[in-house]
Design a protein around this motif. Sequence first.
Motif, mmCIF file in Angstrom:
data_model
loop_
_atom_site.group_PDB
_atom_site.id
_atom_site.type_symbol
_atom_site.label_atom_id
_atom_site.label_comp_id
_atom_site.label_asym_id
_atom_site.label_seq_id
_atom_site.Cartn_x
_atom_site.Cartn_y
_atom_site.Cartn_z
ATOM 1 N N ARG A 96 9.747 -1.864 -2.932
ATOM 2 C CA ARG A 96 8.874 -1.176 -3.888
ATOM 3 C C ARG A 96 7.703 -0.529 -3.166
ATOM 4 O O ARG A 96 7.334 0.614 -3.438
ATOM 5 N N LYS A 97 7.118 -1.252 -2.205
ATOM 6 C CA LYS A 97 5.990 -0.704 -1.443
ATOM 7 C C LYS A 97 6.418 0.555 -0.691
ATOM 8 O O LYS A 97 5.726 1.572 -0.720
ATOM 9 N N ARG A 98 7.572 0.494 -0.056
ATOM 10 C CA ARG A 98 8.089 1.652 0.689
ATOM 11 C C ARG A 98 8.364 2.814 -0.264
ATOM 12 O O ARG A 98 8.032 3.961 0.023
ATOM 13 N N TYR A 99 8.945 2.525 -1.417
ATOM 14 C CA TYR A 99 9.249 3.574 -2.390
ATOM 15 C C TYR A 99 7.970 4.257 -2.869
ATOM 16 O O TYR A 99 7.899 5.485 -2.928
ATOM 17 N N VAL A 100 6.946 3.464 -3.211
ATOM 18 C CA VAL A 100 5.682 4.023 -3.698
ATOM 19 C C VAL A 100 5.020 4.879 -2.627
ATOM 20 O O VAL A 100 4.469 5.941 -2.920
ATOM 21 N N GLU A 101 5.097 4.451 -1.373
ATOM 22 C CA GLU A 101 4.520 5.242 -0.284
ATOM 23 C C GLU A 101 5.224 6.588 -0.142
ATOM 24 O O GLU A 101 4.593 7.605 0.123
ATOM 25 N N LEU A 102 6.534 6.611 -0.322
ATOM 26 C CA LEU A 102 7.306 7.840 -0.145
ATOM 27 C C LEU A 102 7.308 8.741 -1.372
ATOM 28 O O LEU A 102 7.241 9.963 -1.249
ATOM 29 N N TYR A 103 7.414 8.163 -2.575
ATOM 30 C CA TYR A 103 7.662 8.963 -3.768
ATOM 31 C C TYR A 103 6.571 8.881 -4.831
ATOM 32 O O TYR A 103 6.630 9.599 -5.812
ATOM 33 N N GLY A 104 5.600 7.986 -4.675
ATOM 34 C CA GLY A 104 4.559 7.845 -5.680
ATOM 35 C C GLY A 104 4.792 6.637 -6.566
ATOM 36 O O GLY A 104 5.772 5.916 -6.416
ATOM 37 N N PRO A 105 3.887 6.432 -7.528
ATOM 38 C CA PRO A 105 3.937 5.223 -8.353
ATOM 39 C C PRO A 105 5.158 5.165 -9.270
ATOM 40 O O PRO A 105 5.606 6.184 -9.782
ATOM 41 N N VAL A 106 5.670 3.969 -9.449
ATOM 42 C CA VAL A 106 6.781 3.719 -10.359
ATOM 43 C C VAL A 106 6.245 3.208 -11.692
ATOM 44 O O VAL A 106 6.762 3.537 -12.745
ATOM 45 N N THR A 107 5.184 2.410 -11.627
ATOM 46 C CA THR A 107 4.540 1.882 -12.832
ATOM 47 C C THR A 107 3.066 2.280 -12.811
ATOM 48 O O THR A 107 2.519 2.639 -11.770
ATOM 49 N N ARG A 108 2.405 2.178 -13.956
ATOM 50 C CA ARG A 108 0.987 2.518 -14.031
ATOM 51 C C ARG A 108 0.148 1.674 -13.080
ATOM 52 O O ARG A 108 -0.815 2.139 -12.509
ATOM 53 N N ARG A 109 0.509 0.428 -12.911
ATOM 54 C CA ARG A 109 -0.251 -0.472 -12.043
ATOM 55 C C ARG A 109 -0.329 0.064 -10.618
ATOM 56 O O ARG A 109 -1.314 -0.116 -9.924
ATOM 57 N N GLU A 110 0.708 0.742 -10.180
ATOM 58 C CA GLU A 110 0.747 1.242 -8.803
ATOM 59 C C GLU A 110 -0.144 2.462 -8.591
ATOM 60 O O GLU A 110 -0.328 2.905 -7.468
ATOM 61 N N THR A 111 -0.728 3.011 -9.651
ATOM 62 C CA THR A 111 -1.651 4.132 -9.479
ATOM 63 C C THR A 111 -2.984 3.666 -8.896
ATOM 64 O O THR A 111 -3.794 4.496 -8.503
ATOM 65 N N ALA A 112 -3.218 2.364 -8.808
ATOM 66 C CA ALA A 112 -4.458 1.847 -8.223
ATOM 67 C C ALA A 112 -4.610 2.303 -6.773
ATOM 68 O O ALA A 112 -5.726 2.430 -6.277
ATOM 69 N N GLY A 113 -3.502 2.566 -6.080
ATOM 70 C CA GLY A 113 -3.564 3.028 -4.695
ATOM 71 C C GLY A 113 -3.646 4.539 -4.566
ATOM 72 O O GLY A 113 -3.624 5.072 -3.459
ATOM 73 N N CYS A 114 -3.772 5.257 -5.683
ATOM 74 C CA CYS A 114 -3.819 6.723 -5.669
ATOM 75 C C CYS A 114 -5.254 7.211 -5.737
ATOM 76 O O CYS A 114 -6.150 6.482 -6.146
ATOM 77 N N ARG A 115 -5.466 8.478 -5.375
ATOM 78 C CA ARG A 115 -6.817 9.046 -5.392
ATOM 79 C C ARG A 115 -7.278 9.397 -6.797
ATOM 80 O O ARG A 115 -8.467 9.566 -7.043
ATOM 81 N N SER A 116 -6.336 9.539 -7.755
ATOM 82 C CA SER A 116 -6.687 9.824 -9.143
ATOM 83 C C SER A 116 -5.582 9.288 -10.050
ATOM 84 O O SER A 116 -4.547 8.830 -9.576
#
Length: 135
Positions: A96-116
Motif C-alpha cells: 500500500r505504501k509503495r502504491y500510494v507513493e507511485l499513484y497517489g492516495p487510495v483512501t482519504r486517510r492517505e491524503t495526510a501525506g499530500c501537499r493539499s
Amino acid sequence: MTACAPLAVPMVAVQQSSQPAYDSGEALAKGTLFPGLDLPFMDYVATGGAENGPQAELMALDFVLQELALYLDTHPEDTEAFKTWKNFVSLAEKGRKRYVELYGPVTRRETAGCRSWVWTEDPWPWDNGGKAGKS
C-alpha cells in the motif's frame, strides 16, 4: 394453537486446515483462500477477471488478510495461521505504501501525506497516472 413449519437443519462446511493452497490472486478470483471452502454457487465457476497490476495486488493482499482473519476468528489457537496473517499484514502495508507513493492516495486517510486535499483530483487511484498531489 397454530401449527409450526418444520425446522430446517442447515449444513455448514467445516474448515479443517489452515493451509491455503491458492495464491493471493487466485484466491481473489475464486472468492476463498481455502480450497475446502471453494463451493461453486449453482454450478457457477469464477474465472477470475482481476487484472494483473498494482491495484489487483493490493486487492488480493487485502482479500487474503480478510480470509485469514475470518479463519482465525474460528481457529484462534492456530499459531501457523497467525504467523501467516502477520506476514501478509507486513506485505500489505509495504504494498500500500509503495502504491500510494507511485499513484497517489487510495483512501482519504492517505491524503495526510499530500501537499493539499487531493482526494477529488485526477488521476484517481485506479487510473493510470502519476503521483496525484504528492510533494
